[in-house]
Design a protein around this motif. Structure first.
Motif, PDB file in Angstrom:
ATOM      1  N   SER A   1       0.839  -1.183   0.000  1.00  0.00           N
ATOM      2  CA  SER A   1       0.000   0.000   0.000  1.00  0.00           C
ATOM      3  C   SER A   1       0.882   1.243   0.000  1.00  0.00           C
ATOM      4  N   ILE A   2       0.360   2.300  -0.516  1.00  0.00           N
ATOM      5  CA  ILE A   2       1.139   3.537  -0.602  1.00  0.00           C
ATOM      6  C   ILE A   2       0.873   4.390   0.630  1.00  0.00           C
ATOM      7  N   GLY A   3       1.958   4.886   1.230  1.00  0.00           N
ATOM      8  CA  GLY A   3       1.879   5.637   2.475  1.00  0.00           C
ATOM      9  C   GLY A   3       1.164   6.965   2.399  1.00  0.00           C
ATOM     10  N   ARG A   4       0.918   7.456   1.191  1.00  0.00           N
ATOM     11  CA  ARG A   4       0.235   8.746   1.087  1.00  0.00           C
ATOM     12  C   ARG A   4      -1.223   8.634   1.521  1.00  0.00           C
ATOM     13  N   TYR A   5      -1.775   7.439   1.505  1.00  0.00           N
ATOM     14  CA  TYR A   5      -3.186   7.224   1.852  1.00  0.00           C
ATOM     15  C   TYR A   5      -3.282   6.556   3.219  1.00  0.00           C
ATOM     16  N   SER A   6      -3.123   7.306   4.285  1.00  0.00           N
ATOM     17  CA  SER A   6      -3.123   6.702   5.614  1.00  0.00           C
ATOM     18  C   SER A   6      -4.463   6.051   5.944  1.00  0.00           C
ATOM     19  N   ASP A   7      -5.565   6.647   5.527  1.00  0.00           N
ATOM     20  CA  ASP A   7      -6.870   6.045   5.807  1.00  0.00           C
ATOM     21  C   ASP A   7      -6.984   4.657   5.176  1.00  0.00           C
ATOM     22  N   TYR A   8      -6.458   4.508   3.988  1.00  0.00           N
ATOM     23  CA  TYR A   8      -6.488   3.216   3.310  1.00  0.00           C
ATOM     24  C   TYR A   8      -5.645   2.184   4.066  1.00  0.00           C
ATOM     25  N   VAL A   9      -4.474   2.608   4.528  1.00  0.00           N
ATOM     26  CA  VAL A   9      -3.616   1.722   5.317  1.00  0.00           C
ATOM     27  C   VAL A   9      -4.350   1.282   6.584  1.00  0.00           C
ATOM     28  N   PHE A  10      -5.020   2.224   7.241  1.00  0.00           N
ATOM     29  CA  PHE A  10      -5.731   1.896   8.480  1.00  0.00           C
ATOM     30  C   PHE A  10      -6.917   0.975   8.212  1.00  0.00           C
ATOM     31  N   GLN A  11      -7.597   1.157   7.078  1.00  0.00           N
ATOM     32  CA  GLN A  11      -8.707   0.261   6.720  1.00  0.00           C
ATOM     33  C   GLN A  11      -8.192  -1.150   6.459  1.00  0.00           C
ATOM     34  N   GLN A  12      -7.060  -1.238   5.758  1.00  0.00           N
ATOM     35  CA  GLN A  12      -6.462  -2.553   5.515  1.00  0.00           C
ATOM     36  C   GLN A  12      -6.102  -3.229   6.830  1.00  0.00           C
ATOM     37  N   ARG A  13      -5.522  -2.462   7.744  1.00  0.00           N
ATOM     38  CA  ARG A  13      -5.137  -3.017   9.034  1.00  0.00           C
ATOM     39  C   ARG A  13      -6.367  -3.555   9.772  1.00  0.00           C
ATOM     40  N   LYS A  14      -7.406  -2.759   9.818  1.00  0.00           N
ATOM     41  CA  LYS A  14      -8.624  -3.160  10.521  1.00  0.00           C
ATOM     42  C   LYS A  14      -9.187  -4.451   9.928  1.00  0.00           C
ATOM     43  N   GLN A  15      -9.237  -4.519   8.607  1.00  0.00           N
ATOM     44  CA  GLN A  15      -9.775  -5.710   7.945  1.00  0.00           C
ATOM     45  C   GLN A  15      -8.919  -6.936   8.246  1.00  0.00           C
ATOM     46  N   LEU A  16      -7.618  -6.783   8.208  1.00  0.00           N
ATOM     47  CA  LEU A  16      -6.730  -7.898   8.515  1.00  0.00           C
ATOM     48  C   LEU A  16      -6.907  -8.378   9.957  1.00  0.00           C
ATOM     49  N   GLU A  17      -7.004  -7.433  10.881  1.00  0.00           N
ATOM     50  CA  GLU A  17      -7.159  -7.807  12.284  1.00  0.00           C
ATOM     51  C   GLU A  17      -8.524  -8.434  12.552  1.00  0.00           C
ATOM     52  N   LEU A  18      -9.565  -7.995  11.828  1.00  0.00           N
ATOM     53  CA  LEU A  18     -10.882  -8.632  11.955  1.00  0.00           C
ATOM     54  C   LEU A  18     -10.836 -10.084  11.486  1.00  0.00           C
ATOM     55  N   ASN A  19      -9.895 -10.376  10.593  1.00  0.00           N
ATOM     56  CA  ASN A  19      -9.742 -11.733  10.086  1.00  0.00           C
ATOM     57  C   ASN A  19      -8.705 -12.534  10.877  1.00  0.00           C
ATOM     58  N   GLY A  20      -8.288 -11.997  12.033  1.00  0.00           N
ATOM     59  CA  GLY A  20      -7.421 -12.750  12.929  1.00  0.00           C
ATOM     60  C   GLY A  20      -5.930 -12.543  12.762  1.00  0.00           C
ATOM     61  N   TYR A  21      -5.543 -11.629  11.905  1.00  0.00           N
ATOM     62  CA  TYR A  21      -4.113 -11.392  11.692  1.00  0.00           C
ATOM     63  C   TYR A  21      -3.577 -10.352  12.671  1.00  0.00           C
ATOM     64  N   ASN A  22      -2.313 -10.502  13.037  1.00  0.00           N
ATOM     65  CA  ASN A  22      -1.584  -9.456  13.746  1.00  0.00           C
ATOM     66  C   ASN A  22      -0.959  -8.568  12.686  1.00  0.00           C
ATOM     67  N   GLU A  68      -1.101   5.207  15.098  1.00  0.00           N
ATOM     68  CA  GLU A  68      -1.940   4.035  14.834  1.00  0.00           C
ATOM     69  C   GLU A  68      -1.251   2.725  15.227  1.00  0.00           C
ATOM     70  N   PHE A  69       0.015   2.577  14.862  1.00  0.00           N
ATOM     71  CA  PHE A  69       0.714   1.317  15.068  1.00  0.00           C
ATOM     72  C   PHE A  69       1.584   1.309  16.323  1.00  0.00           C
ATOM     73  N   SER A  70       1.833   2.444  16.908  1.00  0.00           N
ATOM     74  CA  SER A  70       2.703   2.626  18.083  1.00  0.00           C
ATOM     75  C   SER A  70       4.000   1.813  17.950  1.00  0.00           C
ATOM     76  N   ASP A  71       4.233   0.862  18.824  1.00  0.00           N
ATOM     77  CA  ASP A  71       5.484   0.093  18.796  1.00  0.00           C
ATOM     78  C   ASP A  71       5.587  -0.846  17.594  1.00  0.00           C
ATOM     79  N   ASP A  72       4.502  -1.010  16.870  1.00  0.00           N
ATOM     80  CA  ASP A  72       4.508  -1.870  15.694  1.00  0.00           C
ATOM     81  C   ASP A  72       4.750  -1.088  14.404  1.00  0.00           C
ATOM     82  N   PHE A  73       5.223   0.150  14.507  1.00  0.00           N
ATOM     83  CA  PHE A  73       5.619   0.955  13.349  1.00  0.00           C
ATOM     84  C   PHE A  73       7.131   1.056  13.333  1.00  0.00           C
ATOM     85  N   HIS A  74       7.719   0.770  12.188  1.00  0.00           N
ATOM     86  CA  HIS A  74       9.177   0.806  12.057  1.00  0.00           C
ATOM     87  C   HIS A  74       9.551   1.539  10.772  1.00  0.00           C
TER      88      HIS A  74
END
Length: 76
Positions: A1-22, A68-74
C-alpha cells in the motif's frame, strides 16, 4: 500500500485484524532525490510533480502511522 493514503492503510489493518491477523508496519525511507531519479529513468512519460507530492504526503503521515501502530511501526 502507498503511504500517502493513511486512511487506506488503516482500513487494511482493521480488515486484517478482523480476520485474525496481527499487523505491523514497516515504512522504507528513500530520499526524495532518489525517488525522482528513479522515475526519470523509466521509459515512460510521467509527471515528476506526482512523485514529489506523493513523497511529501507519505512522509507527512509518519506521525499518523506512529499513532496508529505505536510500537509496531518501524521506519527503515
Amino acid at each position: 500500500s502507498i503511504g500517502r493514503y493513511s486512511d487506506y492503510v488503516f482500513q487494511q489493518r482493521k480488515q486484517l485484524e478482523l480476520n485474525g491477523y496481527n499487523t505491523i508496519m514497516f515504512m522504507l525511507y528513500a530520499p526524495l532525490e532518489l525517488c525522482v531519479e528513479r522515475v526519470n529513468n523509466r521509459n515512460r512519460v510521467y509527471d515528476e510533480s506526482i512523485t514529489i507530492d506523493s513523497w511529501y504526503l507519505s512522509y507527512g503521515n509518519i506521525v499518523n502511522f506512529k499513532r496508529e501502530f505505536s510500537d509496531d511501526f518501524h521506519l527503515v
